[in-house]
Scaffold this active site. Structure first.
Site, PDB file in Angstrom:
ATOM      1  N   CYS A 121       0.938  -1.291   0.032  1.00 56.11           N
ATOM      2  CA  CYS A 121      -0.284   0.224  -0.179  1.00 56.11           C
ATOM      3  C   CYS A 121       0.619   1.086   0.303  1.00 56.11           C
ATOM      4  O   CYS A 121       2.347   1.103   0.371  1.00 56.11           O
ATOM      5  CB  CYS A 121      -0.828  -0.408   1.390  1.00 56.11           C
ATOM      6  SG  CYS A 121      -2.152   1.059   0.812  1.00 56.11           S
ATOM      7  N   CYS A 131      -3.881   6.369  -0.089  1.00 55.26           N
ATOM      8  CA  CYS A 131      -2.748   4.838  -0.422  1.00 55.26           C
ATOM      9  C   CYS A 131      -3.078   4.574  -1.715  1.00 55.26           C
ATOM     10  O   CYS A 131      -2.649   4.026  -2.460  1.00 55.26           O
ATOM     11  CB  CYS A 131      -4.662   3.946  -0.432  1.00 55.26           C
ATOM     12  SG  CYS A 131      -5.026   3.302   1.542  1.00 55.26           S
ATOM     13  N   LYS A 196     -12.795  -4.558   2.445  1.00 55.89           N
ATOM     14  CA  LYS A 196     -11.726  -3.882   3.478  1.00 55.89           C
ATOM     15  C   LYS A 196     -12.575  -2.731   3.510  1.00 55.89           C
ATOM     16  O   LYS A 196     -12.979  -1.916   2.648  1.00 55.89           O
ATOM     17  CB  LYS A 196     -10.313  -3.498   2.938  1.00 55.89           C
ATOM     18  CG  LYS A 196      -9.381  -2.555   3.862  1.00 55.89           C
ATOM     19  CD  LYS A 196      -8.606  -2.776   3.308  1.00 55.89           C
ATOM     20  CE  LYS A 196      -7.297  -1.113   4.552  1.00 55.89           C
ATOM     21  NZ  LYS A 196      -6.282  -0.637   4.365  1.00 55.89           N
ATOM     22  N   ARG A 206      -3.809   3.866  12.721  1.00 56.89           N
ATOM     23  CA  ARG A 206      -3.515   4.516  11.728  1.00 56.89           C
ATOM     24  C   ARG A 206      -2.111   5.293  12.465  1.00 56.89           C
ATOM     25  O   ARG A 206      -1.335   6.290  12.378  1.00 56.89           O
ATOM     26  CB  ARG A 206      -4.474   5.470  11.444  1.00 56.89           C
ATOM     27  CG  ARG A 206      -4.999   4.883  10.087  1.00 56.89           C
ATOM     28  CD  ARG A 206      -5.852   5.177   9.453  1.00 56.89           C
ATOM     29  NE  ARG A 206      -6.708   5.086   8.333  1.00 56.89           N
ATOM     30  CZ  ARG A 206      -8.182   5.112   8.460  1.00 56.89           C
ATOM     31  NH1 ARG A 206      -8.441   6.354   9.068  1.00 56.89           N
ATOM     32  NH2 ARG A 206      -8.545   4.318   7.329  1.00 56.89           N
ATOM     33  N   LYS A 249     -11.206  -7.569   5.659  1.00 54.90           N
ATOM     34  CA  LYS A 249     -11.466  -6.782   7.332  1.00 54.90           C
ATOM     35  C   LYS A 249     -12.307  -5.770   7.492  1.00 54.90           C
ATOM     36  O   LYS A 249     -13.233  -4.778   6.610  1.00 54.90           O
ATOM     37  CB  LYS A 249     -10.061  -6.587   6.185  1.00 54.90           C
ATOM     38  CG  LYS A 249      -8.954  -5.698   6.866  1.00 54.90           C
ATOM     39  CD  LYS A 249      -7.658  -4.965   6.782  1.00 54.90           C
ATOM     40  CE  LYS A 249      -7.496  -3.875   7.684  1.00 54.90           C
ATOM     41  NZ  LYS A 249      -6.448  -3.052   6.768  1.00 54.90           N
ATOM     42  N   SER A 275      -6.345  -3.077  14.325  1.00 53.33           N
ATOM     43  CA  SER A 275      -6.414  -2.041  15.838  1.00 53.33           C
ATOM     44  C   SER A 275      -7.204  -2.390  16.940  1.00 53.33           C
ATOM     45  O   SER A 275      -6.951  -2.252  18.024  1.00 53.33           O
ATOM     46  CB  SER A 275      -6.151  -1.492  15.132  1.00 53.33           C
ATOM     47  OG  SER A 275      -6.536  -0.743  14.332  1.00 53.33           O
ATOM     48  N   TYR A 314      -2.589  -8.612  16.655  1.00 48.81           N
ATOM     49  CA  TYR A 314      -2.272  -8.647  17.622  1.00 48.81           C
ATOM     50  C   TYR A 314      -2.318  -8.861  18.282  1.00 48.81           C
ATOM     51  O   TYR A 314      -0.759  -8.382  19.131  1.00 48.81           O
ATOM     52  CB  TYR A 314      -2.260  -7.009  18.325  1.00 48.81           C
ATOM     53  CG  TYR A 314      -2.531  -6.381  16.407  1.00 48.81           C
ATOM     54  CD1 TYR A 314      -1.374  -5.598  15.602  1.00 48.81           C
ATOM     55  CD2 TYR A 314      -3.784  -5.697  15.135  1.00 48.81           C
ATOM     56  CE1 TYR A 314      -1.249  -5.224  14.790  1.00 48.81           C
ATOM     57  CE2 TYR A 314      -3.775  -5.683  14.210  1.00 48.81           C
ATOM     58  CZ  TYR A 314      -2.576  -4.504  13.862  1.00 48.81           C
ATOM     59  OH  TYR A 314      -2.437  -3.695  13.287  1.00 48.81           O
TER      60      TYR A 314
HETATM   61  C1  PBG Z   1      -3.198  -0.303   4.678  1.00 51.55           C
HETATM   62  C2  PBG Z   1      -3.719  -0.751   5.952  1.00 51.55           C
HETATM   63  C3  PBG Z   1      -4.739  -0.550   7.327  1.00 51.55           C
HETATM   64  C4  PBG Z   1      -4.204  -1.418   8.536  1.00 51.55           C
HETATM   65  C5  PBG Z   1      -3.530  -2.086   7.681  1.00 51.55           C
HETATM   66  N1  PBG Z   1      -3.233  -2.135   5.920  1.00 51.55           N
HETATM   67  C6  PBG Z   1      -4.866   1.079   7.527  1.00 51.55           C
HETATM   68  C7  PBG Z   1      -5.981   1.525   6.592  1.00 51.55           C
HETATM   69  O1  PBG Z   1      -7.148   1.306   5.375  1.00 51.55           O
HETATM   70  O2  PBG Z   1      -6.004   3.351   7.023  1.00 51.55           O
HETATM   71  C8  PBG Z   1      -5.501  -1.886   9.379  1.00 51.55           C
HETATM   72  C9  PBG Z   1      -4.442  -2.513   9.912  1.00 51.55           C
HETATM   73  C10 PBG Z   1      -5.568  -2.397  11.155  1.00 51.55           C
HETATM   74  O3  PBG Z   1      -5.933  -1.446  11.538  1.00 51.55           O
HETATM   75  O4  PBG Z   1      -4.734  -3.107  12.817  1.00 51.55           O
HETATM   76  N2  PBG Z   1      -2.262   0.094   4.241  1.00 51.55           N
END
Ligand code: PBG
Length: 323
Positions: A121, A131, A196, A206, A249, A275, A314
């Site tokens: 990404c 992104c 996603k 973030r 996700k 997260s 995690y």
């Molecule tokens: C984008 C990416 C994100 C996450 C994984 N890859 C963040 C987003 O799309 O803003 C989120 C993972 C998480 O919240 O644990 N590279």
């Protein structure tokens, strides 16, 4: 005669051995993938305030951490890079000596048998935090594809075992597949973040990855949370473009989506226990409001029960000895 009192469901719940005998879903350490954040510099192990127990590591600190992960029996990690320099084109994402590319080389050397996935990404690498490339305030899909393909190829060249695009541009799986094949990497699988959603549950990530968009939000490319049929279309399209594995996700608020995808497709399926889901458990456990271990095991089991083959979480390190 049928039903009660002939039938008593409680008969099989009397003792733990009996319950274990009829248990329908089990998690094992082999189902878990551990995310790792990598920063530039030396001697860094920075705790992420919103994710207790999760750190950003500099590359020299990775071998120690990775050996610990492998010793627990965790089969795979997914790497996220946080470069010290960001620009409008995210050029640190596809630099041959970028932070992730170097991290992959280091990890492969220290523990060759551990599977290395890389998140593909641009958001951690762009100055605006989106992104993809921004043209007139809008994330340009087709110009971004070339850079994502370059990024994935650079990860494969560094030694990544699996590349995982998370950007949600249309056509990225096809672009990445073509770039990998032309580059001599037709054996490298693609794990597509196919469904996603534009989710509030990414907040702590973030913060960890310093990838908050500097203007607007991600709703013009990530999925609208109310939609599930669209998730099936996304998955179908990514499989058609060459995705070897697909992902839903976040996980917890989307178990219905996970389950429907599981029923509709035979492709290996991952779920990302993100997260915000992690942070909620930690926050409540720190206050003594929930039993941490029971909660984590219940969450991971539910994600498997809904249909995931493996879970990016995690919690992987703490849960490994419990499962
Ligand atoms: C984008 C990416 C994100 C996450 C994984 N890859 C963040 C987003 O799309 O803003 C989120 C993972 C998480 O919240 O644990 N590279």
């Amino acid at each position: 005669m049928t039903g009660f009192p002939l039938l008593r469901s409680r008969r099989l719940r009397q003792t733990e051995p009996l319950r274990a005998l009829v248990r329908e879903t089990r998690i094992s350490v082999g189902d878990l993938v551990y995310p790792l954040f990598v920063v530039e510099g030396n001697g860094q192990k920075q705790e992420i305030a919103t994710m207790p127990g999760i750190f950003r590591y500099s590359i020299d600190m990775l071998p120690g951490e990775i050996e610990g992960v492998a010793k627990l029996g965790i089969p795979a990690v997914i790497l996220f890079g946080i470069p010290s320099n960001k620009d409008a084109f995210g050029s640190a994402a596809y630099h041959p000596r970028g932070v992730v590319q170097q991290a992959v080389r280091t990890v492969k050397q220290s523990v060759p048998e551990l599977l290395i996935m890389t998140d593909v990404c641009l958001c951690e690498y762009t100055s605006h935090g989106h992104c993809g490339i921004v043209v007139d305030g809008y994330v340009d899909n087709d110009q971004t594809l070339k850079l994502l393909a370059r990024t994935a190829l650079s990860h494969a060249e560094a030694g990544a075992d699996i590349v995982a695009p998370s950007d949600m541009m249309d056509g990225r799986v096809k672009a990445i597949r073509e770039a990998l094949d032309e580059g001599g990497f037709n054996h490298i699988p693609i794990l597509s973040y196919a469904a996603k959603y534009a989710s509030a549950f990414y907040g702590p990530f973030r913060e960890a990855a310093e990838s908050t968009p500097q203007f607007g939000d991600r709703r013009s490319y990530q999925m609208d949370p109310p939609n599930w049929r669209e998730a099936l279309r996304e998955v179908e399209q990514d499989i058609a473009e060459g995705a070897d594995m697909i992902m839903v996700k976040p996980a917890l608020a989307y178990l219905d989506v996970l389950h429907r995808v599981r029923n509709a497709f035979n492709c290996p399926l991952a779920a990302y226990n993100v997260s915000g889901e992690f942070a909620m458990v930690k926050a409540a456990a720190q206050r003594g409001w929930i039993d941490e271990r029971q909660t984590i095991l219940e969450i991971l089991t539910a994600i498997k029960r809904a249909g995931a083959d493996f879970i990016i979480t995690y919690h992987a390190k703490e849960a490994a000895p419990w499962v």
